[in-house]
Design a protein around this motif. Sequence first.
Motif, PDB file in Angstrom:
ATOM      1  N   GLU A 158       6.757   8.247   1.149  1.00  0.00           N
ATOM      2  CA  GLU A 158       7.254   7.263   2.108  1.00  0.00           C
ATOM      3  C   GLU A 158       6.113   6.732   2.984  1.00  0.00           C
ATOM      4  OE1 GLU A 158      10.584   8.102   5.105  1.00  0.00           O
ATOM      5  OE2 GLU A 158      11.327   8.830   3.164  1.00  0.00           O
ATOM      6  N   ARG A 159       5.302   7.692   3.463  1.00  0.00           N
ATOM      7  CA  ARG A 159       4.187   7.299   4.315  1.00  0.00           C
ATOM      8  C   ARG A 159       3.158   6.480   3.552  1.00  0.00           C
ATOM      9  NH1 ARG A 159       2.598  12.696   7.283  1.00  0.00           N
ATOM     10  NH2 ARG A 159       0.571  12.032   6.517  1.00  0.00           N
ATOM     11  N   ALA A 160       2.950   6.859   2.282  1.00  0.00           N
ATOM     12  CA  ALA A 160       1.998   6.121   1.454  1.00  0.00           C
ATOM     13  C   ALA A 160       2.449   4.674   1.298  1.00  0.00           C
ATOM     14  CB  ALA A 160       1.848   6.791   0.097  1.00  0.00           C
ATOM     15  N   CYS A 161       3.759   4.476   1.125  1.00  0.00           N
ATOM     16  CA  CYS A 161       4.286   3.118   0.975  1.00  0.00           C
ATOM     17  C   CYS A 161       4.001   2.290   2.227  1.00  0.00           C
ATOM     18  CB  CYS A 161       5.791   3.159   0.711  1.00  0.00           C
ATOM     19  SG  CYS A 161       6.197   3.800  -0.925  1.00  0.00           S
ATOM     20  N   LYS A 162       4.188   2.918   3.390  1.00  0.00           N
ATOM     21  CA  LYS A 162       3.921   2.193   4.638  1.00  0.00           C
ATOM     22  C   LYS A 162       2.447   1.824   4.740  1.00  0.00           C
ATOM     23  CE  LYS A 162       7.681   3.859   7.523  1.00  0.00           C
ATOM     24  NZ  LYS A 162       7.996   5.259   7.802  1.00  0.00           N
ATOM     25  N   LEU A 163       1.582   2.763   4.338  1.00  0.00           N
ATOM     26  CA  LEU A 163       0.145   2.494   4.390  1.00  0.00           C
ATOM     27  C   LEU A 163      -0.239   1.381   3.430  1.00  0.00           C
ATOM     28  CD1 LEU A 163      -1.223   6.131   4.690  1.00  0.00           C
ATOM     29  CD2 LEU A 163      -1.380   4.314   6.398  1.00  0.00           C
ATOM     30  N   LEU A 164       0.406   1.371   2.254  1.00  0.00           N
ATOM     31  CA  LEU A 164       0.099   0.314   1.290  1.00  0.00           C
ATOM     32  C   LEU A 164       0.497  -1.045   1.851  1.00  0.00           C
ATOM     33  CD1 LEU A 164       0.978   1.966  -2.137  1.00  0.00           C
ATOM     34  CD2 LEU A 164      -1.250   1.188  -1.338  1.00  0.00           C
ATOM     35  N   GLU A 165       1.592  -1.058   2.592  1.00  0.00           N
ATOM     36  CA  GLU A 165       1.993  -2.298   3.253  1.00  0.00           C
ATOM     37  C   GLU A 165       0.931  -2.724   4.263  1.00  0.00           C
ATOM     38  OE1 GLU A 165       6.018  -2.815   5.315  1.00  0.00           O
ATOM     39  OE2 GLU A 165       6.454  -1.694   3.463  1.00  0.00           O
ATOM     40  N   LEU A 166       0.474  -1.725   5.030  1.00  0.00           N
ATOM     41  CA  LEU A 166      -0.524  -1.975   6.070  1.00  0.00           C
ATOM     42  C   LEU A 166      -1.786  -2.628   5.498  1.00  0.00           C
ATOM     43  CD1 LEU A 166      -1.077  -1.174   9.175  1.00  0.00           C
ATOM     44  CD2 LEU A 166      -2.478   0.645   8.193  1.00  0.00           C
TER      45      LEU A 166
ATOM     46  N   ARG B 127      -9.077  -1.342  -0.564  1.00  0.00           N
ATOM     47  CA  ARG B 127      -7.947  -1.264   0.365  1.00  0.00           C
ATOM     48  C   ARG B 127      -7.102  -0.026   0.086  1.00  0.00           C
ATOM     49  NH1 ARG B 127      -4.877  -6.566   0.103  1.00  0.00           N
ATOM     50  NH2 ARG B 127      -6.042  -7.059  -1.783  1.00  0.00           N
ATOM     51  N   VAL B 128      -6.963   0.320  -1.213  1.00  0.00           N
ATOM     52  CA  VAL B 128      -6.259   1.560  -1.539  1.00  0.00           C
ATOM     53  C   VAL B 128      -7.051   2.758  -1.002  1.00  0.00           C
ATOM     54  CG1 VAL B 128      -5.471   3.066  -3.414  1.00  0.00           C
ATOM     55  CG2 VAL B 128      -5.135   0.595  -3.572  1.00  0.00           C
ATOM     56  N   ALA B 129      -8.378   2.693  -1.144  1.00  0.00           N
ATOM     57  CA  ALA B 129      -9.222   3.801  -0.667  1.00  0.00           C
ATOM     58  C   ALA B 129      -9.076   3.975   0.850  1.00  0.00           C
ATOM     59  CB  ALA B 129     -10.680   3.556  -1.037  1.00  0.00           C
ATOM     60  N   ILE B 130      -8.938   2.863   1.566  1.00  0.00           N
ATOM     61  CA  ILE B 130      -8.728   2.941   3.013  1.00  0.00           C
ATOM     62  C   ILE B 130      -7.375   3.600   3.303  1.00  0.00           C
ATOM     63  CG2 ILE B 130      -8.343   1.568   5.108  1.00  0.00           C
ATOM     64  CD1 ILE B 130     -10.411  -0.462   3.961  1.00  0.00           C
ATOM     65  N   ALA B 131      -6.354   3.197   2.541  1.00  0.00           N
ATOM     66  CA  ALA B 131      -5.032   3.806   2.729  1.00  0.00           C
ATOM     67  C   ALA B 131      -5.078   5.302   2.431  1.00  0.00           C
ATOM     68  CB  ALA B 131      -4.004   3.114   1.825  1.00  0.00           C
ATOM     69  N   ARG B 132      -5.835   5.672   1.398  1.00  0.00           N
ATOM     70  CA  ARG B 132      -5.954   7.086   1.035  1.00  0.00           C
ATOM     71  C   ARG B 132      -6.567   7.900   2.191  1.00  0.00           C
ATOM     72  NH1 ARG B 132      -9.754   8.746  -3.973  1.00  0.00           N
ATOM     73  NH2 ARG B 132     -11.317   7.919  -2.565  1.00  0.00           N
ATOM     74  N   ALA B 133      -7.596   7.331   2.813  1.00  0.00           N
ATOM     75  CA  ALA B 133      -8.235   8.028   3.933  1.00  0.00           C
ATOM     76  C   ALA B 133      -7.288   8.083   5.137  1.00  0.00           C
ATOM     77  CB  ALA B 133      -9.540   7.350   4.292  1.00  0.00           C
ATOM     78  N   LEU B 134      -6.582   6.982   5.401  1.00  0.00           N
ATOM     79  CA  LEU B 134      -5.664   6.938   6.545  1.00  0.00           C
ATOM     80  C   LEU B 134      -4.524   7.946   6.398  1.00  0.00           C
ATOM     81  CD1 LEU B 134      -5.303   3.091   7.164  1.00  0.00           C
ATOM     82  CD2 LEU B 134      -6.461   4.757   8.641  1.00  0.00           C
ATOM     83  N   ALA B 135      -4.121   8.181   5.138  1.00  0.00           N
ATOM     84  CA  ALA B 135      -3.005   9.102   4.895  1.00  0.00           C
ATOM     85  C   ALA B 135      -3.312  10.506   5.406  1.00  0.00           C
ATOM     86  CB  ALA B 135      -2.678   9.148   3.396  1.00  0.00           C
ATOM     87  N   MET B 136      -4.587  10.815   5.598  1.00  0.00           N
ATOM     88  CA  MET B 136      -4.960  12.130   6.123  1.00  0.00           C
ATOM     89  C   MET B 136      -4.821  12.186   7.644  1.00  0.00           C
ATOM     90  SD  MET B 136      -5.477  13.733   3.411  1.00  0.00           S
ATOM     91  CE  MET B 136      -6.045  15.293   4.081  1.00  0.00           C
ATOM     92  N   GLN B 137      -4.405  11.082   8.244  1.00  0.00           N
ATOM     93  CA  GLN B 137      -4.249  10.982   9.692  1.00  0.00           C
ATOM     94  C   GLN B 137      -5.460  11.536  10.445  1.00  0.00           C
ATOM     95  OE1 GLN B 137      -0.263  12.893  10.054  1.00  0.00           O
ATOM     96  NE2 GLN B 137       0.408  10.778  10.356  1.00  0.00           N
ATOM     97  N   PRO B 138      -6.641  11.023  10.115  1.00  0.00           N
ATOM     98  CA  PRO B 138      -7.855  11.549  10.738  1.00  0.00           C
ATOM     99  C   PRO B 138      -8.021  11.024  12.159  1.00  0.00           C
ATOM    100  CG  PRO B 138      -8.417   9.715   9.323  1.00  0.00           C
ATOM    101  CD  PRO B 138      -6.931   9.912   9.189  1.00  0.00           C
ATOM    102  N   LYS B 139      -8.741  11.779  12.966  1.00  0.00           N
ATOM    103  CA  LYS B 139      -9.102  11.289  14.294  1.00  0.00           C
ATOM    104  C   LYS B 139     -10.341  10.413  14.192  1.00  0.00           C
ATOM    105  CE  LYS B 139      -7.343  14.804  17.420  1.00  0.00           C
ATOM    106  NZ  LYS B 139      -6.795  15.929  16.637  1.00  0.00           N
TER     107      LYS B 139
END
Lengths: 278, 226
Positions: free
Chosen positions: A149-157, A178-190
Amino acid sequence: MATRENEPTSDGESAGGRPSPERPMVRFDSVTKAFGDNVVLDGLDFEVAAGEKLVIIGPSGSGKTTILRVLMTLERPDSGMIEVGGEHLYHEERGGKLVKASEKHVRRVRGKISMVFQHFFLFPHKTVLENITLGPVKALGVPKDEARERACKLLELVGMEGKHDQYPASLSGGQKQRVAIARALAMQPKVMLFDEVTSALDPELVGEVLGVLRDLALNTDMTMLLVTHEMGFAKEIGDRVVMFDNGRVVEEGPPRQMFSQPREARTRSFLDAVLDHE
Amino acid sequence: MLSTGQLQQLFSGAWITIQVTAYSAVIGTLIALVGGVASLSGSRLLRWFTRVYVEIFRGVSAIILLFWVYFTLPQLFGIFLTPLQAGMLALGTNMGAYGSEIARGAIQAIPKGQTEAAIAINLSPFHRLRHVVLPQAVVLMLPPFGNLLIEVMKASALVSLIDLSDLTERAQNLRTLRAATSLEIFTAVLVLYFLISASITLGVRALERRFGRGLDVGGGLGGAVK
């Protein structure tokens, strides 16, 4: 790190520490890294505040990518200390002493950071969605459905909705990044590290990736370190620009000042050379 | 022409050949994967151990290994193995030695950026291997593994020397009994061996397709870099 293993932190505070608002999100303390005779980080000291968007510029081979790689634990520094969110990355306290960190400690602190690479490095055997959910499911223990679910939201982003089930090979460079950016964001990094993320792209695809980065820089409180040659972009989103050469910080300042009135001759000649091409 | 009874004998021999090959393949594949990973491990001891294993079990002829397992283990250690167990152990360890080298090469061929990306999403070393490196390396391993498997299948004829009634042993029996002409018997055996190897080839192809999804199989790992 043998030489410094047992030394206390320079400010005498206890290791590990508690994150506090005053503390920088990232701190380098006399970090040295050499490949053979080539010294790429020469006793580097620098700090990045929480939420800051730091742009790192400098000629190729100046070691600016190594800053990111050492932070991501892809290269081990030869000596020095690195703190992320108030915690040592490569050291931990044991019995009142600061010693080389265990793999477990490194993994925990590394969880605050993620990175986007120049050459994307998407996992070619996994679909777009699987690329994004792998880390959350395996490293963070997020249930599969939730991760999806979260991945889908990130892909939208990142403007990649509807590509969930494609394999990376069928995407353009800009889409891959852009997918690579979503992949990194999915880790919810600071802290997010961007290593020349538009350098491998065809010129007409640079804009779509910069657009995503701009959104992130302006709308999130993530700390971002960007190594880039896109000077216009750096000026627009950077809180601070660091000019790096020969393993050292040559000069730093707000983008406006750095790009219009650099103090150092080295910065001026570098900017002249780069901006001439634009 | 071969009678139905004679054909049945050959079929049951072929079934033994298939069993020896399959069990050897399972043992050999496990050893190969473990050996391939161990030979690239950070531990010097582990690397050294793998090296020694590979050199010994690759260097010793399969038939001597088989005799050693079947005739010598009982004498030395009191370990008695059935001919089938001895066959799969000898052929499996032998295949594992060759396979380790194939696995090592395939793992090394996966671009370093894949591991780095896996670190950037904080995967543990095990998960990096299990979910990122091995699935891609397996695709590179499969074609040489298919070759190796066919070699093992043919080498399984050696078990006829320790009185296991495999395809070759059955054929020899029929010939000794002069129940049919050599031409008939060995043509039938040839066809049966070929059918087994053809099945292996088709099976490996199917696995290549299964594991190759998303990968530009044949043209290298197109999606891996850029």
